[in-house]
Design a protein around this motif. Structure first.
Motif, PDB file in Angstrom:
ATOM      1  N   GLU A  10       4.061  61.578  40.269  1.00  9.40           N
ATOM      2  CA  GLU A  10       4.467  60.268  39.887  1.00  9.40           C
ATOM      3  C   GLU A  10       3.627  59.327  38.808  1.00  9.40           C
ATOM      4  O   GLU A  10       4.016  58.716  38.065  1.00  9.40           O
ATOM      5  N   ALA A  14      10.133  65.798  46.137  1.00  8.23           N
ATOM      6  CA  ALA A  14      10.829  64.914  47.395  1.00  8.23           C
ATOM      7  C   ALA A  14      11.475  66.147  48.376  1.00  8.23           C
ATOM      8  O   ALA A  14      11.684  65.968  49.276  1.00  8.23           O
ATOM      9  N   LEU A  60      10.552  54.144  48.354  1.00  3.14           N
ATOM     10  CA  LEU A  60      11.249  55.067  47.471  1.00  3.14           C
ATOM     11  C   LEU A  60      10.277  55.774  46.776  1.00  3.14           C
ATOM     12  O   LEU A  60      10.638  56.279  45.465  1.00  3.14           O
ATOM     13  N   CYS A 112      11.484  58.463  49.165  1.00  2.00           N
ATOM     14  CA  CYS A 112      12.510  58.621  48.545  1.00  2.00           C
ATOM     15  C   CYS A 112      13.460  59.712  49.358  1.00  2.00           C
ATOM     16  O   CYS A 112      14.655  59.667  48.965  1.00  2.00           O
ATOM     17  N   GLU A 138      12.844  48.559  48.604  1.00  2.00           N
ATOM     18  CA  GLU A 138      11.827  48.951  47.499  1.00  2.00           C
ATOM     19  C   GLU A 138      11.468  47.877  46.658  1.00  2.00           C
ATOM     20  O   GLU A 138      12.165  47.513  45.762  1.00  2.00           O
ATOM     21  N   GLN A 142      11.279  52.589  40.404  1.00  2.00           N
ATOM     22  CA  GLN A 142      11.467  53.610  41.294  1.00  2.00           C
ATOM     23  C   GLN A 142      12.773  53.593  41.897  1.00  2.00           C
ATOM     24  O   GLN A 142      13.500  54.459  41.969  1.00  2.00           O
ATOM     25  N   ARG A 149      14.584  55.483  39.380  1.00  2.00           N
ATOM     26  CA  ARG A 149      14.367  56.904  39.057  1.00  2.00           C
ATOM     27  C   ARG A 149      15.277  57.728  40.326  1.00  2.00           C
ATOM     28  O   ARG A 149      15.604  58.603  40.119  1.00  2.00           O
ATOM     29  N   ARG A 150      15.360  56.790  41.631  1.00  2.00           N
ATOM     30  CA  ARG A 150      15.992  57.817  42.492  1.00  2.00           C
ATOM     31  C   ARG A 150      17.607  57.636  42.185  1.00  2.00           C
ATOM     32  O   ARG A 150      18.264  58.434  42.636  1.00  2.00           O
ATOM     33  N   THR A 210      18.237  60.541  39.776  1.00  2.00           N
ATOM     34  CA  THR A 210      18.219  61.852  40.477  1.00  2.00           C
ATOM     35  C   THR A 210      18.886  62.047  41.803  1.00  2.00           C
ATOM     36  O   THR A 210      18.888  63.316  42.464  1.00  2.00           O
ATOM     37  N   TYR A 254      19.266  60.526  44.693  1.00  2.00           N
ATOM     38  CA  TYR A 254      18.554  60.056  45.918  1.00  2.00           C
ATOM     39  C   TYR A 254      19.239  59.072  46.549  1.00  2.00           C
ATOM     40  O   TYR A 254      19.206  58.812  47.758  1.00  2.00           O
ATOM     41  N   GLY A 300      19.843  51.472  47.517  1.00  2.00           N
ATOM     42  CA  GLY A 300      18.455  50.844  47.312  1.00  2.00           C
ATOM     43  C   GLY A 300      18.698  49.477  47.177  1.00  2.00           C
ATOM     44  O   GLY A 300      19.145  48.898  46.370  1.00  2.00           O
TER      45      GLY A 300
END
Length: 537
Positions: free
Chosen positions: A32, A129, A161, A166, A183, A188, A191-192, A195, A197, A225
Motif C-alpha cells: 500500500e 488481497a 477497502l 478490500c 470507505e 482507495q 484503486r478497488r 482492480t 474489487y 463502494g
C-alpha cells in the motif's frame, strides 16, 4: 526435478525464494505504501531502506548451511547452522508483556528500535488481497449456509477497502450477494474500482441503497463502494429503517492513531492531526469507534446478523466506554472455530518465477486431486476469472487435514513430472490452528479458558524451525494491535533436493497436527486417530 529458471541474486533457491518474497511484498503492485516499507495497514516488511539493502546483500551471500537472523525488520547477523535449518529467522515487535502496549511501541519505533509487522507483512507472506479474499469467502459461505448456501438476494453492509478490507466486496459477490462498503478514502475506492474489487462507486447513501435494493430484488451480485465514514453511514442507514442481512466491518480499528480515521476528519486532515495533536486524534477516534459499534448493535436489534471480522473494533469500543460492544460476536466463534479445530486451514502457493502459468498449472492439479471439494472448485474457477494477481502470481487454498496429507504425497511427484519455471513457495496466513494466541480473535472463548495462553504459537515456531521450514517468524500484534496477540509464520521454498518429500511432510503435517492438538487440549472433541510413524493424534 529441474527448473528452467536459475537463481539471479542468491547462491541457492531457498535464499533466492526469500529474496523474491521480500521484493514482492514491497513492490508497488502489492504494498500500500512501499516508500515507507508499509505492506498493508500499518504493517511493514522491513525497518528502513538501509535495513532492506543490508538484508538483500546478506541473502545474496548466504550459504546453504547458514541462517540470517532479523530483529523487527533489521538484520542482526548470519550464523553457521546446517542445510536443514531455516535460512531466515525473524522476531518482530516482541515486547515484554508489561510493556506490550502502543505507548511503549511508539516510543521504541520512533527511536528506530522496532516496527509493527501486522501478520503477513513482516513475514513476507502477503500476496495482495487474494489471501484474505479466500478467508472472507469461506466465512461468508458459512454465514450463507442458513440461507441454503448462497447470499443471492441478500445484502451486506461493511466498511474498509484497505489491503485487508478490500476482499469483502468480492467475497460477497462470490457468494451471490450485494455489498455496500463504506470507505473514507476516495483513492482507495478508485484503486478497488481499477482492480475489479468493487463494481461501482458513489458518495450518496441514497444512491447506494437504491442500487443495492435493485440488485437484491433482481437477484444479481453487486459490490458498491460508498465514500464516507463508517459510523456516519451506518447511523444514517439505521435511521432510515433499512435492515441489512449482514453487518460487519474491517476498518483498522486495532490502531486508533495511525489506522482509523474519525468521523470529524478527512484523510488529509487525519494525516495532519495525527502529527500535530495525537492525543486529540485518539479522543476523536475513540468517539467514532463507539458510534460505529453502537450502530452495529442497533442493526442487531433490527434483525441483522452482525459480527466483528477480527480488527479489534469491539475491544476498542469497550475501552472507549461502550460496554455493550462485547455483545458483538466474532467471526471466529460463529463460523471458523470448528474448521480450525479439525485441522482445516489456509495455504498460499507463490510462483517464484513470476509466471502466471505456474499457478494455473497448479490450479489444474488441485482440481484433479480434490474433485469433490465443491468450495475449492468454486473458488479456483472464480479466482482464475476474476482475481488479479498482485506481484508474484499466487494462489490461496483451504485444505482439510486429510487433503493436506494427500498434498504431501502427490506434490513432490507433480513437481518432478510438471516442474514449474522456478520453485513454488508455500506460506500461509497466520489464521490457523496453533499459529495464533489472540483472545479477541483466533483464541476467543476457548472452552478451557486458555484464550491468552501464548505457548502454542511459540511451540509452532520452534517446531517449524526443527522441521526444516525455509523461514520461520514470530510476531505480536497482528490485526488486533500491540499486546493483543502473538503469532508465528512459516515459509517453505520447494527447491529440488532429495529431502523435499521429508521436509514437506514434517513442516505441513507437523503444523497441522499441532493445531489439532492445541484444540484438543482446549476441550474440543478429538479427531479420529491416525496411526503413523510420527505418532497418533
Amino acid at each position: 526435478m529441474s527448473y528452467r529458471m536459475q537463481p539471479t541474486h542468491c547462491q541457492g533457491w531457498p535464499q533466492e525464494g526469500l529474496y523474491r518474497l521480500l521484493e514482492n511484498v514491497l513492490s508497488p503492485a502489492v504494498a500500500e505504501n512501499p516508500y515507507e516499507w508499509t505492506v498493508y495497514g500499518t504493517g511493514r516488511a522491513i525497518r528502513n531502506k538501509a535495513a532492506l539493502l543490508e538484508t538483500q546483500n546478506l541473502l545474496a551471500d548466504l550459504r546453504e548451511d547458514e541462517t540470517l537472523l532479523i530483529q523487527s525488520g533489521q538484520p542482526v547477523a548470519v550464523f553457521a547452522t546446517h542445510p536443514m535449518a531455516p535460512r531466515v529467522l525473524i522476531s518482530n515487535g516482541m515486547l515484554v508483556p508489561k510493556w506490550a502496549n502502543w505507548e511503549h511501541h511508539y516510543q521504541l519505533e520512533q527511536k528506530g528500535l522496532l516496527m509493527y509487522g501486522q501478520s503477513t507483512a513482516a513475514s513476507w507472506a502477503y500476496i495482495g488481497a487474494q489471501g484474505i479474499l479466500q478467508n472472507t469467502y469461506e466465512t461468508l459461505r458459512e454465514v450463507a449456509e442458513s440461507w441454503g448456501g448462497t447470499l443471492l438476494g441478500k445484502w451486506v453492509l461493511t466498511s474498509g477497502l484497505g489491503g485487508m478490507g478490500c476482499a469483502q466486496p468480492l467475497a460477497v459477490k462470490m457468494n451471490g450477494g450485494v455489498a455496500i462498503v463504506a470507505e473514507v478514502s476516495a483513492e482507495q475506492i478508485q484503486r478497488r474500482l481499477d482492480t475489479g474489487y468493487i463494481d461501482v462507486a458513489t458518495n450518496s447513501i441514497e444512491n447506494a441503497l437504491q442500487m443495492a435494493q435493485a440488485a437484491c430484488r433482481k437477484k444479481y451480485p453487486l459490490s458498491i463502494g460508498l465514500l464516507g465514514h463508517a459510523g456516519t453511514i451506518y447511523d444514517s442507514i439505521a435511521n432510515r429503517g433499512m435492515v441489512p442481512d449482514i453487518v460487519t466491518d474491517q476498518t483498522p480499528a486495532h490502531d486508533l492513531l495511525r489506522g482509523y480515521i474519525p468521523d470529524e476528519c478527512s484523510v488529509s486532515e487525519a494525516l495532519r492531526l495525527r502529527t500535530e495533536n495525537p492525543s486529540h486524534y485518539l479522543t476523536l477516534s475513540a468517539q467514532s469507534v463507539v458510534r460505529h459499534t453502537a450502530a452495529m448493535l442497533r442493526f442487531a436489534k433490527m434483525g441483522s446478523i452482525i459480527f466483528e471480522y477480527g480488527n479489534h473494533l469491539r475491544a476498542a469500543a469497550k475501552e472507549a466506554g461502550l460496554e455493550q460492544a462485547v455483545n458483538i460476536p466474532s467471526f471466529i466463534t460463529l463460523f471458523a472455530r470448528q474448521r480450525l479445530s479439525r485441522g482445516d486451514g489456509p495455504l498460499r502457493f507463490i510462483a517464484l518465477s513470476g509466471k502466471a502459468q505456474d499457478i494455473f498449472q497448479l490450479d489444474a492439479a488441485l482440481l484433479k486431486h480434490y474433485p469433490h471439494n465443491q468450495r475449492m472448485t468454486h473458488w479456483l474457477h472464480y479466482a482464475q476469472e476474476n482475481v488479479h494477481f498482485q506481484g508474484l502470481p499466487a494462489r490461496s487454498v483451504w485444505l482439510t487435514y486429510e487433503e493436506r496429507e494427500q498434498l504431501c504425497e502427490w506434490l513432490p511427484e507433480y513437481l518432478n513430472q510438471q516442474p514449474p519455471e522456478a520453485p513454488l513457495a508455500i506460506t500461509r496466513d497466520h489464521f490457523a490452528g496453533s499459529t495464533m494466541a489472540s483472545p479477541h480473535r483466533e483464541t476467543e472463548t476457548m472452552p478451557d479458558g486458555s484464550d491468552a495462553v501464548a505457548d502454542w504459537p511459540i511451540l509452532n515456531s520452534l517446531l517449524m524451525t526443527a522441521s526444516g521450514a525455509t523461514m520461520v517468524t514470530v510476531q505480536q500484534g497482528g490485526g488486533v494491535g500491540v499486546g493483543q496477540s502473538l503469532h508465528s509464520g512459516m515459509t517453505l521454498v520447494l527447491h529440488p533436493t532429495e529431502d523435499l518429500p521429508t521436509r514437506l511432510q514434517r513442516v505441513l503435517m507437523g503444523e497441522a497436527k499441532l493445531g489439532v492438538l492445541r484444540y484438543q487440549n482446549a476441550g474440543y472433541p478429538p479427531q479420529p486417530k491416525r496411526e503413523g510413524k510420527d505418532g497418533v493424534i
